[in-house]
Design a protein around this motif. Structure first.
Motif, PDB file in Angstrom:
ATOM      1  N   MET A   1      16.407  46.634  64.641  1.00  0.00           N
ATOM      2  CA  MET A   1      16.937  47.541  63.640  1.00  0.00           C
ATOM      3  C   MET A   1      16.200  47.333  62.327  1.00  0.00           C
ATOM      4  O   MET A   1      15.979  46.213  61.903  1.00  0.00           O
ATOM      5  N   LYS A   2      15.772  48.432  61.707  1.00  0.00           N
ATOM      6  CA  LYS A   2      15.119  48.384  60.408  1.00  0.00           C
ATOM      7  C   LYS A   2      15.480  49.648  59.639  1.00  0.00           C
ATOM      8  O   LYS A   2      15.434  50.744  60.193  1.00  0.00           O
ATOM      9  N   THR A   3      15.861  49.497  58.389  1.00  0.00           N
ATOM     10  CA  THR A   3      16.105  50.653  57.525  1.00  0.00           C
ATOM     11  C   THR A   3      15.433  50.394  56.184  1.00  0.00           C
ATOM     12  O   THR A   3      15.758  49.425  55.499  1.00  0.00           O
ATOM     13  N   ASP A   4      14.486  51.257  55.839  1.00  0.00           N
ATOM     14  CA  ASP A   4      13.811  51.184  54.548  1.00  0.00           C
ATOM     15  C   ASP A   4      14.362  52.296  53.663  1.00  0.00           C
ATOM     16  O   ASP A   4      14.291  53.475  54.018  1.00  0.00           O
ATOM     17  N   ILE A   5      14.910  51.904  52.516  1.00  0.00           N
ATOM     18  CA  ILE A   5      15.614  52.838  51.639  1.00  0.00           C
ATOM     19  C   ILE A   5      14.992  52.816  50.246  1.00  0.00           C
ATOM     20  O   ILE A   5      14.813  51.742  49.661  1.00  0.00           O
ATOM     21  N   ILE A   6      14.696  53.999  49.728  1.00  0.00           N
ATOM     22  CA  ILE A   6      14.325  54.120  48.320  1.00  0.00           C
ATOM     23  C   ILE A   6      15.527  54.694  47.591  1.00  0.00           C
ATOM     24  O   ILE A   6      16.013  55.777  47.927  1.00  0.00           O
ATOM     25  N   LEU A   7      16.034  53.946  46.630  1.00  0.00           N
ATOM     26  CA  LEU A   7      17.147  54.380  45.783  1.00  0.00           C
ATOM     27  C   LEU A   7      16.552  54.846  44.463  1.00  0.00           C
ATOM     28  O   LEU A   7      15.770  54.117  43.848  1.00  0.00           O
ATOM     29  N   ALA A   8      16.891  56.060  44.050  1.00  0.00           N
ATOM     30  CA  ALA A   8      16.265  56.619  42.848  1.00  0.00           C
ATOM     31  C   ALA A   8      17.296  57.309  41.964  1.00  0.00           C
ATOM     32  O   ALA A   8      18.273  57.867  42.444  1.00  0.00           O
ATOM     33  N   GLY A   9      17.044  57.278  40.685  1.00  0.00           N
ATOM     34  CA  GLY A   9      17.911  57.950  39.726  1.00  0.00           C
ATOM     35  C   GLY A   9      17.423  57.674  38.320  1.00  0.00           C
ATOM     36  O   GLY A   9      16.260  57.349  38.112  1.00  0.00           O
ATOM     37  N   VAL A  10      18.333  57.786  37.378  1.00  0.00           N
ATOM     38  CA  VAL A  10      18.015  57.463  35.993  1.00  0.00           C
ATOM     39  C   VAL A  10      19.004  56.422  35.500  1.00  0.00           C
ATOM     40  O   VAL A  10      20.074  56.237  36.076  1.00  0.00           O
ATOM     41  N   GLY A  11      18.603  55.722  34.445  1.00  0.00           N
ATOM     42  CA  GLY A  11      19.421  54.643  33.917  1.00  0.00           C
ATOM     43  C   GLY A  11      20.838  55.073  33.599  1.00  0.00           C
ATOM     44  O   GLY A  11      21.050  56.128  33.013  1.00  0.00           O
ATOM     45  N   GLY A  12      21.789  54.270  34.015  1.00  0.00           N
ATOM     46  CA  GLY A  12      23.190  54.534  33.730  1.00  0.00           C
ATOM     47  C   GLY A  12      23.925  55.262  34.837  1.00  0.00           C
ATOM     48  O   GLY A  12      25.144  55.421  34.769  1.00  0.00           O
ATOM     49  N   GLN A  13      23.221  55.688  35.906  1.00  0.00           N
ATOM     50  CA  GLN A  13      23.878  56.434  36.978  1.00  0.00           C
ATOM     51  C   GLN A  13      24.513  55.534  38.043  1.00  0.00           C
ATOM     52  O   GLN A  13      25.293  56.013  38.849  1.00  0.00           O
ATOM     53  N   GLY A  14      24.157  54.273  38.096  1.00  0.00           N
ATOM     54  CA  GLY A  14      24.763  53.369  39.071  1.00  0.00           C
ATOM     55  C   GLY A  14      23.952  53.152  40.335  1.00  0.00           C
ATOM     56  O   GLY A  14      24.492  52.713  41.357  1.00  0.00           O
ATOM     57  N   ILE A  15      22.651  53.413  40.280  1.00  0.00           N
ATOM     58  CA  ILE A  15      21.783  53.201  41.435  1.00  0.00           C
ATOM     59  C   ILE A  15      21.731  51.716  41.809  1.00  0.00           C
ATOM     60  O   ILE A  15      21.783  51.352  42.986  1.00  0.00           O
ATOM     61  N   LEU A  16      21.622  50.844  40.813  1.00  0.00           N
ATOM     62  CA  LEU A  16      21.524  49.413  41.117  1.00  0.00           C
ATOM     63  C   LEU A  16      22.838  48.859  41.645  1.00  0.00           C
ATOM     64  O   LEU A  16      22.855  47.879  42.396  1.00  0.00           O
ATOM     65  N   THR A  17      23.952  49.508  41.319  1.00  0.00           N
ATOM     66  CA  THR A  17      25.242  49.132  41.900  1.00  0.00           C
ATOM     67  C   THR A  17      25.228  49.396  43.407  1.00  0.00           C
ATOM     68  O   THR A  17      25.711  48.576  44.202  1.00  0.00           O
ATOM     69  N   ILE A  18      24.652  50.522  43.812  1.00  0.00           N
ATOM     70  CA  ILE A  18      24.522  50.834  45.237  1.00  0.00           C
ATOM     71  C   ILE A  18      23.691  49.761  45.927  1.00  0.00           C
ATOM     72  O   ILE A  18      24.050  49.275  47.005  1.00  0.00           O
ATOM     73  N   ALA A  19      22.570  49.375  45.314  1.00  0.00           N
ATOM     74  CA  ALA A  19      21.704  48.349  45.896  1.00  0.00           C
ATOM     75  C   ALA A  19      22.456  47.028  46.048  1.00  0.00           C
ATOM     76  O   ALA A  19      22.337  46.343  47.081  1.00  0.00           O
ATOM     77  N   THR A  20      23.260  46.665  45.063  1.00  0.00           N
ATOM     78  CA  THR A  20      24.041  45.424  45.110  1.00  0.00           C
ATOM     79  C   THR A  20      25.031  45.449  46.270  1.00  0.00           C
ATOM     80  O   THR A  20      25.151  44.482  47.033  1.00  0.00           O
ATOM     81  N   ILE A  21      25.737  46.553  46.418  1.00  0.00           N
ATOM     82  CA  ILE A  21      26.737  46.686  47.485  1.00  0.00           C
ATOM     83  C   ILE A  21      26.074  46.626  48.858  1.00  0.00           C
ATOM     84  O   ILE A  21      26.511  45.881  49.748  1.00  0.00           O
ATOM     85  N   LEU A  22      25.006  47.395  49.046  1.00  0.00           N
ATOM     86  CA  LEU A  22      24.322  47.408  50.342  1.00  0.00           C
ATOM     87  C   LEU A  22      23.709  46.051  50.662  1.00  0.00           C
ATOM     88  O   LEU A  22      23.764  45.585  51.803  1.00  0.00           O
ATOM     89  N   GLY A  23      23.138  45.400  49.665  1.00  0.00           N
ATOM     90  CA  GLY A  23      22.543  44.075  49.879  1.00  0.00           C
ATOM     91  C   GLY A  23      23.568  43.060  50.327  1.00  0.00           C
ATOM     92  O   GLY A  23      23.353  42.316  51.301  1.00  0.00           O
ATOM     93  N   ALA A  24      24.713  43.030  49.655  1.00  0.00           N
ATOM     94  CA  ALA A  24      25.768  42.071  50.022  1.00  0.00           C
ATOM     95  C   ALA A  24      26.335  42.372  51.407  1.00  0.00           C
ATOM     96  O   ALA A  24      26.589  41.457  52.199  1.00  0.00           O
ATOM     97  N   ALA A  25      26.520  43.657  51.730  1.00  0.00           N
ATOM     98  CA  ALA A  25      27.028  44.038  53.054  1.00  0.00           C
ATOM     99  C   ALA A  25      26.027  43.675  54.147  1.00  0.00           C
ATOM    100  O   ALA A  25      26.406  43.221  55.229  1.00  0.00           O
ATOM    101  N   ALA A  26      24.735  43.867  53.878  1.00  0.00           N
ATOM    102  CA  ALA A  26      23.695  43.515  54.847  1.00  0.00           C
ATOM    103  C   ALA A  26      23.709  42.017  55.136  1.00  0.00           C
ATOM    104  O   ALA A  26      23.581  41.593  56.298  1.00  0.00           O
ATOM    105  N   LEU A  27      23.877  41.217  54.116  1.00  0.00           N
ATOM    106  CA  LEU A  27      23.931  39.766  54.307  1.00  0.00           C
ATOM    107  C   LEU A  27      25.147  39.365  55.144  1.00  0.00           C
ATOM    108  O   LEU A  27      25.064  38.458  55.979  1.00  0.00           O
ATOM    109  N   LYS A  28      26.264  40.055  54.956  1.00  0.00           N
ATOM    110  CA  LYS A  28      27.454  39.785  55.779  1.00  0.00           C
ATOM    111  C   LYS A  28      27.220  40.152  57.239  1.00  0.00           C
ATOM    112  O   LYS A  28      27.865  39.613  58.127  1.00  0.00           O
ATOM    113  N   GLU A  29      26.312  41.092  57.495  1.00  0.00           N
ATOM    114  CA  GLU A  29      25.940  41.492  58.863  1.00  0.00           C
ATOM    115  C   GLU A  29      24.877  40.545  59.431  1.00  0.00           C
ATOM    116  O   GLU A  29      24.368  40.769  60.525  1.00  0.00           O
TER     117      GLU A  29
END
Length: 196
Positions: A1-29
């Motif tokens: 299994m491999k998933t390569d994701i580009i998260l994009a947006g502008v400052g203040g929209q919460g893109i890095l929050t998405i990355a944090t959530i997905l990263g922590a969930a991936a580690l739990k998996e």
């Protein structure tokens, strides 16, 4: 299994929050994870982009090569197009259609939308409007995360656990509104896939 994701947006929209959530969930998996970020957080409205690579096997680079991203996930339609050259031939774009017009020469939105449609596999809707309908206008990034989640091999329950953990200090009301936003986005994509 491999998933390569580009998260994009502008400052203040919460893109890095998405990355944090997905990263922590991936580690739990018990998955391998690499992440690289480009952001100008000090100037709200600047470009924010994150390469997020998740795999069941070791990953040797944190950067996604052009033409190999499985997903482009964006809270801004032009930002989704900016990284189109990174998308694989069978990859998906998941994007908010509500523009964040922060430059003088922002292209006409109908041109942006037609270019998105030409990309092929696209999930595009007004995520800001969905968040407002849920009486949670600041949670459009969680609508986006939900809309992208069917394409990511991480159990939705683990993603929801990480949403709950991340927002727990803000109280149950904020946790629940973010979970509701995530579920609304996920439902939209699941219904879209069923209808194809």
């Amino acid at each position: 299994m491999k998933t390569d994701i580009i998260l994009a947006g502008v400052g203040g929209q919460g893109i890095l929050t998405i990355a944090t959530i997905l990263g922590a969930a991936a580690l739990k998996e018990n998955l391998f994870l690499k992440q690289a970020e480009v952001h100008g957080m000090s100037q709200r409205g600047g470009d924010v982009q994150s390469n997020l690579r998740i795999s069941s096997d070791p990953i040797y680079s944190d950067l996604i090569p052009q033409g190999s991203a499985d997903l482009i996930v964006s809270l801004e339609p032009m930002e989704a197009l900016r990284y189109g050259s990174y998308l694989s031939s069978d990859g998906w774009i998941v994007t908010n259609t509500n523009p964040f017009v922060n430059i003088d020469n922002y292209p006409a939105i109908d041109k942006v939308e037609s270019e998105l449609e030409a990309s092929g596999n696209v999930v595009a809707f007004n995520m800001d409007e969905t968040a407002k309908e849920l009486l949670s206008p600041r949670s459009s990034n969680m609508v986006l995360l939900g809309a992208a989640s069917p394409f990511i091999d991480i159990k939705k329950e683990l993603i929801e656990e990480e949403i709950s953990r991340l927002f727990s200090s803000k109280g149950d009301k904020i946790v629940n509104s973010n979970l509701e936003a995530f579920r609304a986005g996920r439902k939209y994509t699941e219904n879209l896939i069923k209808s194809r």
